[in-house]
Design a protein around this motif. Structure first.
Motif, PDB file in Angstrom:
ATOM      1  N   THR A  49       2.001  -8.585   3.446  1.00  0.00           N
ATOM      2  CA  THR A  49       3.650  -8.517   2.914  1.00  0.00           C
ATOM      3  C   THR A  49       3.698  -6.703   2.644  1.00  0.00           C
ATOM      4  O   THR A  49       2.460  -6.754   2.272  1.00  0.00           O
ATOM      5  N   GLY A  50       4.453  -6.411   3.749  1.00  0.00           N
ATOM      6  CA  GLY A  50       4.786  -4.398   3.239  1.00  0.00           C
ATOM      7  C   GLY A  50       5.878  -4.240   4.388  1.00  0.00           C
ATOM      8  O   GLY A  50       6.837  -4.933   4.405  1.00  0.00           O
ATOM      9  N   ASP A  51       6.158  -2.804   4.108  1.00  0.00           N
ATOM     10  CA  ASP A  51       7.495  -2.670   4.391  1.00  0.00           C
ATOM     11  C   ASP A  51       7.066  -0.999   5.028  1.00  0.00           C
ATOM     12  O   ASP A  51       6.563   0.116   3.717  1.00  0.00           O
ATOM     13  N   PRO A  55       6.006   3.416   1.978  1.00  0.00           N
ATOM     14  CA  PRO A  55       4.632   4.104   2.386  1.00  0.00           C
ATOM     15  C   PRO A  55       3.622   3.410   1.847  1.00  0.00           C
ATOM     16  O   PRO A  55       1.923   3.206   2.113  1.00  0.00           O
ATOM     17  N   GLY A  56       3.234   3.239   0.598  1.00  0.00           N
ATOM     18  CA  GLY A  56       2.219   2.791  -0.750  1.00  0.00           C
ATOM     19  C   GLY A  56       2.382   1.167  -0.305  1.00  0.00           C
ATOM     20  O   GLY A  56       0.544   1.167  -0.322  1.00  0.00           O
ATOM     21  N   THR A  57       2.428   0.696   0.631  1.00  0.00           N
ATOM     22  CA  THR A  57       2.159  -0.614   0.909  1.00  0.00           C
ATOM     23  C   THR A  57       1.183  -0.926   2.318  1.00  0.00           C
ATOM     24  O   THR A  57       0.809  -2.071   2.810  1.00  0.00           O
ATOM     25  N   PRO A  59      -1.584   1.937   3.835  1.00  0.00           N
ATOM     26  CA  PRO A  59      -2.810   1.675   3.809  1.00  0.00           C
ATOM     27  C   PRO A  59      -3.677   0.509   3.737  1.00  0.00           C
ATOM     28  O   PRO A  59      -4.636   0.527   4.893  1.00  0.00           O
ATOM     29  N   ALA A  60      -3.255  -0.151   3.096  1.00  0.00           N
ATOM     30  CA  ALA A  60      -3.736  -1.761   2.610  1.00  0.00           C
ATOM     31  C   ALA A  60      -3.910  -2.322   3.630  1.00  0.00           C
ATOM     32  O   ALA A  60      -4.857  -3.324   4.486  1.00  0.00           O
ATOM     33  N   ALA A  61      -2.872  -1.960   5.074  1.00  0.00           N
ATOM     34  CA  ALA A  61      -2.386  -3.930   5.888  1.00  0.00           C
ATOM     35  C   ALA A  61      -3.637  -2.927   7.433  1.00  0.00           C
ATOM     36  O   ALA A  61      -3.671  -3.869   7.636  1.00  0.00           O
ATOM     37  N   VAL A  62      -3.711  -1.645   7.571  1.00  0.00           N
ATOM     38  CA  VAL A  62      -3.976  -1.163   8.046  1.00  0.00           C
ATOM     39  C   VAL A  62      -6.027  -0.900   8.280  1.00  0.00           C
ATOM     40  O   VAL A  62      -6.166  -0.617   9.120  1.00  0.00           O
ATOM     41  N   ALA A  63      -5.982  -0.753   6.322  1.00  0.00           N
ATOM     42  CA  ALA A  63      -7.760  -0.920   6.515  1.00  0.00           C
ATOM     43  C   ALA A  63      -8.301  -1.794   7.118  1.00  0.00           C
ATOM     44  O   ALA A  63      -8.430  -3.061   6.972  1.00  0.00           O
ATOM     45  N   GLY A  64      -9.253  -1.655   7.841  1.00  0.00           N
ATOM     46  CA  GLY A  64     -10.099  -2.635   8.424  1.00  0.00           C
ATOM     47  C   GLY A  64      -9.934  -2.974   9.943  1.00  0.00           C
ATOM     48  O   GLY A  64     -10.006  -4.063  10.449  1.00  0.00           O
TER      49      GLY A  64
END
Length: 286
Positions: A49-51, A55-57, A59-64
């Motif tokens: 979940t993010g938007d 922008p703060g959401t 980095p965690a989405a693209v990590a790995g």
């Protein structure tokens, strides 16, 4: 391969992600509302979940991730030009920068054939002049995003591939029914042609860009083999009489709306699985 897909609950994403999962990829989807991705989760997608507007959401989405396939876009809200630019340009660049920092190996951006104007004297090629000041916010925002992505590739070596989609349809997508009233509003000459691409071939092209080496920094058109007149399209829905006036503007550019797809064919081996709108109709896959 671990892949993050944005726009997974939209017209293209909701039909592409199941095909990606069926091929055995490890797929995560980046969505604003997890409940709208429940069917994708049931099929095996991981929901993040993010938007893009937050922008703060990102980095965690693209990590790995090994790759990002960016399908999210805003385009039908013609009165919200600010939102269109914020999503299509600014959101794309935020996502790409975060992906590059995270070490993502490949970034695929779904752009649009709407970036093209007219007057080329031939089906539009990927290297045609496009107008970043196009008054259509959707087109100009996509052009701006493309140009900044290409700069990332040239300046930082980030592996970016851009796919300019023709008019997408099929798989019970309501896109055609939605566009017919717009043809009337914009007074398209009945002989204008529309280059189309079935969802099966969008998926084929995205997978080719995902898996073919040596395409970084490249732009590709994707469409079928038989652009159709807007009259034929409206007539197939029984709407021709109400869509076109008896007296209509002249057809000033017979190539407007038609793209050259030879580059994708030559560089990747792409061949349309659905070569025309009529083939899709006859196969009952509209």
């Amino acid at each position: 391969m671990k892949i993050l897909v944005t726009g997974a609950t939209g017209k293209v994403g909701s039909r592409f992600v199941p095909r990606l999962l069926a091929r055995g990829y490890d797929v995560s989807v980046f969505v604003r509302d997890a409940t709208k991705a429940s069917e994708l989760a049931r099929l095996g997608a991981k929901v993040i979940t993010g938007d893009l507007h937050d922008p703060g959401t990102i980095p965690a989405a693209v990590a790995g991730m090994d790759a990002v396939i960016h399908l999210a876009a805003l385009f039908r809200t013609f009165t919200d030009n600010e939102g269109i630019v914020k999503t299509n340009r600014e959101g794309t660049i935020e996502l790409a920068n975060a992906a590059m920092v995270a070490g993502v190996k490949r970034f695929i951006f779904a752009s649009t054939s709407n970036v093209y104007g007219s007057g080329y004297g031939r089906p539009a090629r990927e290297d045609e002049q496009v107008d970043i000041n196009d008054p259509r916010a959707y087109s100009s925002s996509k052009i701006a995003a493309e140009q900044e992505l290409i700069s990332l590739q040239r300046n930082n070596g980030f592996d970016v591939r851009i796919l300019r989609l023709a008019f997408v349809y099929g798989d019970k997508d309501p896109h055609i029914a939605e566009i017919l009233p717009l043809l009337k509003k914009l007074q398209y000459p009945s002989g204008s042609r529309m280059h189309m691409v079935h969802h099966l071939d969008v998926a084929q092209a995205l997978l080719l860009l995902l898996n073919t080496e040596g395409l970084d920094g490249e732009i590709f058109n994707v469409g079928d083999d038989a652009p159709i007149t807007v009259y034929e399209l409206a007539d197939s829905f029984g709407k021709a009489a109400e869509t076109f006036d008896a007296v209509e503007p002249p057809l000033s550019d017979p190539f407007k709306g038609v793209q050259d797809i030879s580059k994708l064919r030559n560089r990747t081996g792409f061949r349309p699985l659905v070569p025309s709108y009529y083939a899709a109709r006859d196969l009952d896959i509209l």
